[in-house]
Design a protein around this motif. Structure first.
Motif, mmCIF file in Angstrom:
data_model
loop_
_atom_site.group_PDB
_atom_site.id
_atom_site.type_symbol
_atom_site.label_atom_id
_atom_site.label_comp_id
_atom_site.label_asym_id
_atom_site.label_seq_id
_atom_site.Cartn_x
_atom_site.Cartn_y
_atom_site.Cartn_z
ATOM 1 N N PRO A 120 -3.790 -3.167 -2.624
ATOM 2 C CA PRO A 120 -2.506 -2.452 -2.621
ATOM 3 C C PRO A 120 -2.439 -1.363 -3.692
ATOM 4 O O PRO A 120 -3.390 -1.181 -4.461
ATOM 5 N N ALA A 126 -5.585 1.087 -5.952
ATOM 6 C CA ALA A 126 -6.339 0.022 -5.276
ATOM 7 C C ALA A 126 -7.630 -0.288 -6.027
ATOM 8 O O ALA A 126 -8.073 -1.445 -6.068
ATOM 9 N N ARG A 185 -3.502 -0.599 2.571
ATOM 10 C CA ARG A 185 -4.236 -1.827 2.200
ATOM 11 C C ARG A 185 -5.407 -2.061 3.141
ATOM 12 O O ARG A 185 -6.473 -2.505 2.720
#
Ligand SMILES: Cc1cc2nc3c(=O)[nH]c(=O)nc-3n(C[C@H](O)[C@H](O)[C@H](O)COP(=O)(O)OP(=O)(O)OC[C@H]3O[C@@H](n4cnc5c(N)ncnc54)[C@H](O)[C@@H]3O)c2cc1C
Length: 403
Positions: free
Chosen positions: A105, A53, A99
């Motif tokens: 993601p 992420a 998320r």
């Protein structure tokens, strides 16, 4: 409007993911960039890469997040399996809850595709000039300028220099001069088409099969049309850092006790190139005045946390922010940059070594490893990963978040 000659200028050595990202980050802050790359054409090897992420946060800050997202596969989870008995050791779900927690993601992408996503923006940027087939030998600092010298004797002049020239960095060699630490771990990588991937292993996740002194990884690429395969083992030979031809026989000899489910992967690749890996001990400075290093040149690491390129992307964004805050004073900017990046990347280098130990556990260590995360909730996994995946451009120069 400043004339081009009034613009602050930087030379970036190396057109890998780190160098391209640094060029873009600086150009977006009004800096004129000359990028020097030794290869005749800019590109990446045929293999995949995982993006945490934190990498997507950095790609967004560079303005190329959408291009990279369009070429990524977003995985459902991260899976750690025991390669001896094929039991599950740990799973981290990286869907909606992940998320929501990290704002981004977890993805996987072909290296050529992530490289291209940044290159497209670099090529379009009017402040970036590109020179290929240019092998940099060293540099001379000259008052408030720096001169870079290539192997043909050509000289390039700018206000500052960034060495993004990888593990064997010539710039780091001159700046710090410390040795690489050859790990003795050998990696084979391949990308196979989906038809060549056993159906039971077509899983939408980076799957790590952890075995004694070895491990295997697979994950999908390009909409699941391809799969990335990586096998790693502790070599019996005395290794030197670099790439050379290997053989299927060599690989098979290291995976004898491995369960048939992951073992079948070893018969899929058709090319057998082997990489002997290296990292370096973290050091407490990366800069000397208006010269600094970035990416693998600054903090080469083993691949066990899948974070080397993610860290290079964070470096680039942080460097751009430091130049903005220091209003173009490169010496001050590099001081701020290394103050923020050295502790964070050192933590990743050392965590990565620890992760390698966990992946390659044998005997009683393996039994302990297999119980480490039993019953752990997803929230607890996320808490443990906050320091890594919670990185954001807004706090990249400041004190890290708790975690
Ligand atoms: C098996 C394996 C798996 C990995 N998996 C992941 C992963 O899943 N996720 C992740 O984030 N990271 C991963 N990594 C790490 C990642 O590949 C690197 O950290 C990243 O590519 C470093 O980028 P860089 O631009 O700093 O260096 P490089 O990619 O090495 O680029 C350096 C560039 O500089 C050029 N250069 C070198 N010397 C000179 C010179 N003297 N003059 C001019 N040009 C020069 C080179 O040609 C090259 O283009 C993995 C690494 C390995 C080995």
């Amino acid at each position: 409007m400043p004339t081009p000659s009034d613009q602050p200028s930087v030379i970036v050595v190396g057109g890998g993911i780190g160098g391209l990202a640094a060029a873009l980050a600086l150009a977006r802050q009004g800096v004129a960039v000359e990028l020097l790359e030794q290869a005749a054409t800019i590109g990446e090897i045929g293999a995949g890469i995982q993006l945490g992420a934190n990498a997507y946060a950095a790609l967004d800050a560079l303005g190329v997040g959408e291009a990279a997202r369009n070429r990524s596969v977003f995985t459902d989870r991260l899976l750690l399996m025991d390669a001896v008995d094929a039991t599950e050791v740990a799973r981290v779900e990286v869907g909606d809850a992940f998320r929501a927690r990290f704002g981004n993601p977890y993805g996987v992408i072909h290296r050529a595709d992530i490289h291209l996503s940044i290159l497209e923006a670099v090529e379009k940027h009017p402040r970036i000039q590109f020179r290929t087939s240019t092998v940099v030998k060293g540099y001379v600092r000259d008052g408030r300028h720096v001169e870079v010298i290539d192997t043909q004797g050509n000289r390039y002049r700018a206000d500052a220099l960034i060495g993004a020239d990888g593990v064997k960095s010539a710039i780091r060699q001159q700046l710090i001069g410390d040795p690489v630490r050859v790990t003795g771990h050998v990696v084979y990588r391949a990308v196979v088409d989906v038809e060549n991937m056993p159906e039971e292993l077509q899983i939408n996740a980076p799957v790590v099969w952890a075995g004694p002194h070895c491990h295997l990884v697979h994950y999908p690429l390009r909409g699941g049309q391809q799969y990335n395969l990586v096998v790693t083992f502790h070599s019996r030979e005395k290794e030197e850092w670099g790439v050379r031809e290997g053989s299927k026989e060599e690989v098979l000899s290291y995976f004898q006790g491995v369960h048939p489910r992951p073992h079948q992967m070893l018969h899929r690749p058709t090319s057998w190139k082997r990489w002997a890996t290296a990292d370096r001990e973290p050091v407490d400075h990366w800069s000397e005045g208006n010269v600094t290093v970035l990416g693998d040149a600054a903090h080469p690491m083993t691949q066990y946390m899948a974070q080397g390129a993610c860290m290079a992307l964070e470096d680039a964004v942080t460097l751009g922010e430091a130049v903005r805050v220091a209003q173009g004073d490169f010496v001050e900017a590099f001081r701020r940059y290394e103050a923020a990046r050295i502790p964070r990347t050192a933590r990743v280098v050392w965590s990565t070594r620890e992760m390698g130990r966990i992946y390659h556990a044998a005997g009683v260590e393996r039994l302990v490893r297999n119980q480490l995360w039993a019953g752990r909730t997803q929230d607890k996994f996320y808490d443990a990963l906050q320091w890594l995946y919670g990185w954001k451009v807004e706090n990249c120069l400041g004190v890290p978040q708790a975690g």
